[in-house]
Design a protein around this motif. Structure first.
Motif, mmCIF file in Angstrom:
data_model
loop_
_atom_site.group_PDB
_atom_site.id
_atom_site.type_symbol
_atom_site.label_atom_id
_atom_site.label_comp_id
_atom_site.label_asym_id
_atom_site.label_seq_id
_atom_site.Cartn_x
_atom_site.Cartn_y
_atom_site.Cartn_z
ATOM 1 N N LEU A 85 69.508 55.526 52.965
ATOM 2 C CA LEU A 85 68.964 55.049 54.238
ATOM 3 C C LEU A 85 68.139 53.801 53.988
ATOM 4 O O LEU A 85 67.262 53.800 53.118
ATOM 5 N N ILE A 86 68.420 52.751 54.728
ATOM 6 C CA ILE A 86 67.673 51.500 54.555
ATOM 7 C C ILE A 86 67.010 51.114 55.863
ATOM 8 O O ILE A 86 67.676 50.886 56.869
ATOM 9 N N ARG A 87 65.691 51.096 55.821
ATOM 10 C CA ARG A 87 64.948 50.658 57.007
ATOM 11 C C ARG A 87 64.236 49.362 56.693
ATOM 12 O O ARG A 87 63.594 49.233 55.661
ATOM 13 N N GLU A 114 77.372 57.759 42.998
ATOM 14 C CA GLU A 114 76.619 58.883 43.567
ATOM 15 C C GLU A 114 76.440 58.742 45.085
ATOM 16 O O GLU A 114 76.192 59.717 45.777
ATOM 17 N N ILE A 115 76.501 57.503 45.557
ATOM 18 C CA ILE A 115 76.215 57.222 46.978
ATOM 19 C C ILE A 115 77.523 57.175 47.777
ATOM 20 O O ILE A 115 78.420 56.405 47.479
ATOM 21 N N ASP A 116 77.600 58.029 48.803
ATOM 22 C CA ASP A 116 78.813 58.084 49.628
ATOM 23 C C ASP A 116 78.683 57.296 50.931
ATOM 24 O O ASP A 116 79.685 56.877 51.509
ATOM 25 N N GLY A 117 77.443 57.152 51.401
ATOM 26 C CA GLY A 117 77.262 56.436 52.663
ATOM 27 C C GLY A 117 76.001 55.588 52.648
ATOM 28 O O GLY A 117 75.005 55.947 52.012
ATOM 29 N N ILE A 118 76.072 54.456 53.337
ATOM 30 C CA ILE A 118 74.898 53.570 53.463
ATOM 31 C C ILE A 118 74.632 53.355 54.942
ATOM 32 O O ILE A 118 75.521 52.978 55.697
ATOM 33 N N MET A 119 73.395 53.625 55.321
ATOM 34 C CA MET A 119 73.020 53.495 56.736
ATOM 35 C C MET A 119 71.828 52.552 56.835
ATOM 36 O O MET A 119 70.776 52.815 56.270
ATOM 37 N N ILE A 120 72.018 51.435 57.540
ATOM 38 C CA ILE A 120 70.905 50.511 57.796
ATOM 39 C C ILE A 120 70.514 50.660 59.259
ATOM 40 O O ILE A 120 71.382 50.591 60.140
ATOM 41 N N PHE A 121 69.258 50.874 59.517
ATOM 42 C CA PHE A 121 68.828 51.010 60.914
ATOM 43 C C PHE A 121 68.968 49.672 61.620
ATOM 44 O O PHE A 121 68.556 48.637 61.098
ATOM 45 N N ARG A 122 69.582 49.712 62.798
ATOM 46 C CA ARG A 122 69.912 48.496 63.551
ATOM 47 C C ARG A 122 69.278 48.524 64.915
ATOM 48 O O ARG A 122 69.049 49.600 65.446
ATOM 49 N N PRO A 123 69.145 47.399 65.616
ATOM 50 C CA PRO A 123 69.355 46.044 65.077
ATOM 51 C C PRO A 123 68.291 45.658 64.057
ATOM 52 O O PRO A 123 67.161 46.133 64.131
ATOM 53 N N ILE A 124 68.700 44.810 63.133
ATOM 54 C CA ILE A 124 67.770 44.306 62.132
ATOM 55 C C ILE A 124 66.997 43.141 62.742
ATOM 56 O O ILE A 124 67.585 42.271 63.370
ATOM 57 N N HIS A 125 65.681 43.148 62.584
ATOM 58 C CA HIS A 125 64.854 42.038 63.085
ATOM 59 C C HIS A 125 64.301 41.271 61.902
ATOM 60 O O HIS A 125 63.815 41.880 60.969
ATOM 61 N N PRO A 126 64.233 39.970 61.889
ATOM 62 C CA PRO A 126 64.884 39.101 62.873
ATOM 63 C C PRO A 126 66.418 39.179 62.721
ATOM 64 O O PRO A 126 66.922 39.361 61.644
ATOM 65 N N GLN A 127 67.118 39.067 63.861
ATOM 66 C CA GLN A 127 68.560 39.324 63.858
ATOM 67 C C GLN A 127 69.388 38.229 63.202
ATOM 68 O O GLN A 127 70.579 38.388 63.023
ATOM 69 N N ILE A 128 68.712 37.162 62.850
ATOM 70 C CA ILE A 128 69.446 35.991 62.359
ATOM 71 C C ILE A 128 70.380 36.317 61.195
ATOM 72 O O ILE A 128 71.481 35.803 61.103
ATOM 73 N N GLU A 129 69.929 37.239 60.326
ATOM 74 C CA GLU A 129 70.769 37.520 59.154
ATOM 75 C C GLU A 129 71.423 38.890 59.230
ATOM 76 O O GLU A 129 71.969 39.373 58.253
ATOM 77 N N GLN A 130 71.332 39.528 60.402
ATOM 78 C CA GLN A 130 71.761 40.925 60.434
ATOM 79 C C GLN A 130 73.245 41.108 60.133
ATOM 80 O O GLN A 130 73.622 42.052 59.450
ATOM 81 N N PHE A 131 74.080 40.178 60.625
ATOM 82 C CA PHE A 131 75.513 40.349 60.412
ATOM 83 C C PHE A 131 75.861 40.215 58.934
ATOM 84 O O PHE A 131 76.584 41.021 58.375
#
Lengths: 280, 280
Positions: free
Chosen positions: A35-37, A88-105
């Motif tokens: 999980l990435i916040r 070991e890691i099967d899934g990656i979840m980043i909480f969205r939208p990322i602020h500032p959104q400029i680099e989110q994509f």
């Protein structure tokens, strides 16, 4: 009026998850999620809390990463690349939208598509257009589909009106409904006669983020109404539908809270477990 | 009735291409394209012929690769990877669908997204969901958008009915129209009352591949009708619309042939030149 509560749908998904975990256990595999916040957004923290509670319930391990809001995009991308390579890691979840959104994509695109359990990459979103089933779907649209499936709502030849055309919900959901052979209309803030569009439908799905936008006049009897909105209205949680004033005899409608929102977190976990099973 | 011919749209696109080529020329850059045909499908050969003729007209160089229908997928992928790395090559076009289709997605996905001028990769298709403009679009939907733009058809708040829900045309076009703030309905073979759906629209776009499916009864006066179909009906080319029997006074309609089909090849070249300019 019949209220389509989220709880029995959630219970059913829990059972499905447990069965898949049992199957994975026989193969000596436990799925693990990262999980990435980024930043201290309250919505993200609430979602993270609910997700962790649910993961603990299933004894699914997780690694939790928290970065400052102004963290360098390159640092984030390097971390994701490390997780991509980590067996070991099967899934990656980043909480969205990322602020500032400029680099989110750019940050989202770094996730390997097989670990992209929230369908954040363009690659997995593009797969929605294909005839065959996806490995991974955006969680909120999938929660809507799970709700319809659980309550036995057939989609073939049905008129579905989706109110709201966001990237993550409205547009993706429209494509998912089209694939099920529904006749699908997508409305937005510029739609001239919203009432006509919603009254004309067998199934109305609202995802506008505007409290009580959909009133009694927008609906009619014998419809199925799925309310994806979670809004605050005078300090109270409210959906996109003016729920309290809907009183048609044979309408079926999800409430807010206790509706689709209950299912979204579980949908994410289901996708993690399901795709780990498929790929193991 | 006003016939919306493809020719003036094509002439306009030609002018745009020439202006962009002039600009690229000032930067000492000429875009180059690689054409890959697999097998001897007549549709592919016809399209290839038309494309080469047009490329010659603009003095745009191309490399042409032809493989046997049973060519090993690994050989094809290695060739695409070589072209991905080749700085001389700006665009890669594989004639689709690839037969046998079993490996077509894998082959398409090999194209680097910046060289994917026909929007064959899931990555570029997924980008359609984003709010911002794409670098590259699927050519047929874009040819429809170019036609609407050229003839001054505004899309905001307009009711658009798309008949046909294919991956390459119907679904992608629906998302492109939604992004323009139209209210969009997508119909398919299971739609119960197609006549009501099409008559209800301001703009009807047909992409079903069924000759003369859309009759006078499906349409009404004051509509714009875009016919994407290219079908054979008793040895004659016919669109999806029963064109000869449509006689509303103020309907505007593209013919087949001499309609959208004229524009598709040029749209591909426009995308090649446009994206080379953007990225150079």
């Amino acid at each position: 009026m019949r209220i389509l509560y989220g709880k029995p749908v959630a219970e059913n998904i829990k059972k499905e998850i447990q069965e898949m975990l049992f199957e994975l256990n026989k193969r000596n595999k436990t799925p693990k999620i990262a999980l990435i916040r980024i930043g201290e957004n309250m919505d993200d923290i609430t979602y993270e809390h609910s997700l962790k509670r649910n993961l603990k319930m299933f004894s699914i391990p997780y690694d939790s990463y928290v970065y400052a809001q102004d963290e360098d995009a390159e640092v984030l991308k390097r971390q994701i690349e490390k997780l991509n390579k980590d067996d070991e890691i099967d899934g990656i979840m980043i909480f969205r939208p990322i602020h500032p959104q400029i680099e989110q994509f750019e940050i989202n695109e770094t996730i390997h598509w097989k670990k992209d359990i929230d369908c954040a990459t363009s690659y997995n979103q593009g797969k929605l257009f294909e005839k065959k089933s996806n490995l991974l779907y955006p969680c909120t649209p999938r929660a809507v589909m799970e709700t319809l499936r659980f309550y036995g709502v057939d989609l073939v030849s049905k008129k579905c009106t989706v109110v709201g055309a966001s990237q993550v919900v409205g547009k993706a959901l429209a494509i998912m409904l089209i694939k099920e052979k529904a006749t699908v209309t997508v409305c937005n803030s510029k739609t001239l006669d919203l009432k006509a569009e919603t009254r004309d439908a067998d199934i109305v799905i609202c995802a506008t983020g505007q409290a009580k936008l959909i009133t009694k006049e927008h609906l009619r009897d014998n419809q199925v109404v799925i309310d994806v909105g979670i809004n605050f209205d005078n300090g109270k949680i409210s959906g996109d539908v003016d729920f309290e004033n809907i009183d048609y005899d044979n309408i079926r409608i999800t409430p807010v809270p206790k509706g689709v929102g209950v299912i979204t977190t579980l949908t994410l976990i289901k996708q993690l477990v399901e795709k780990t099973l498929k790929l193991s």
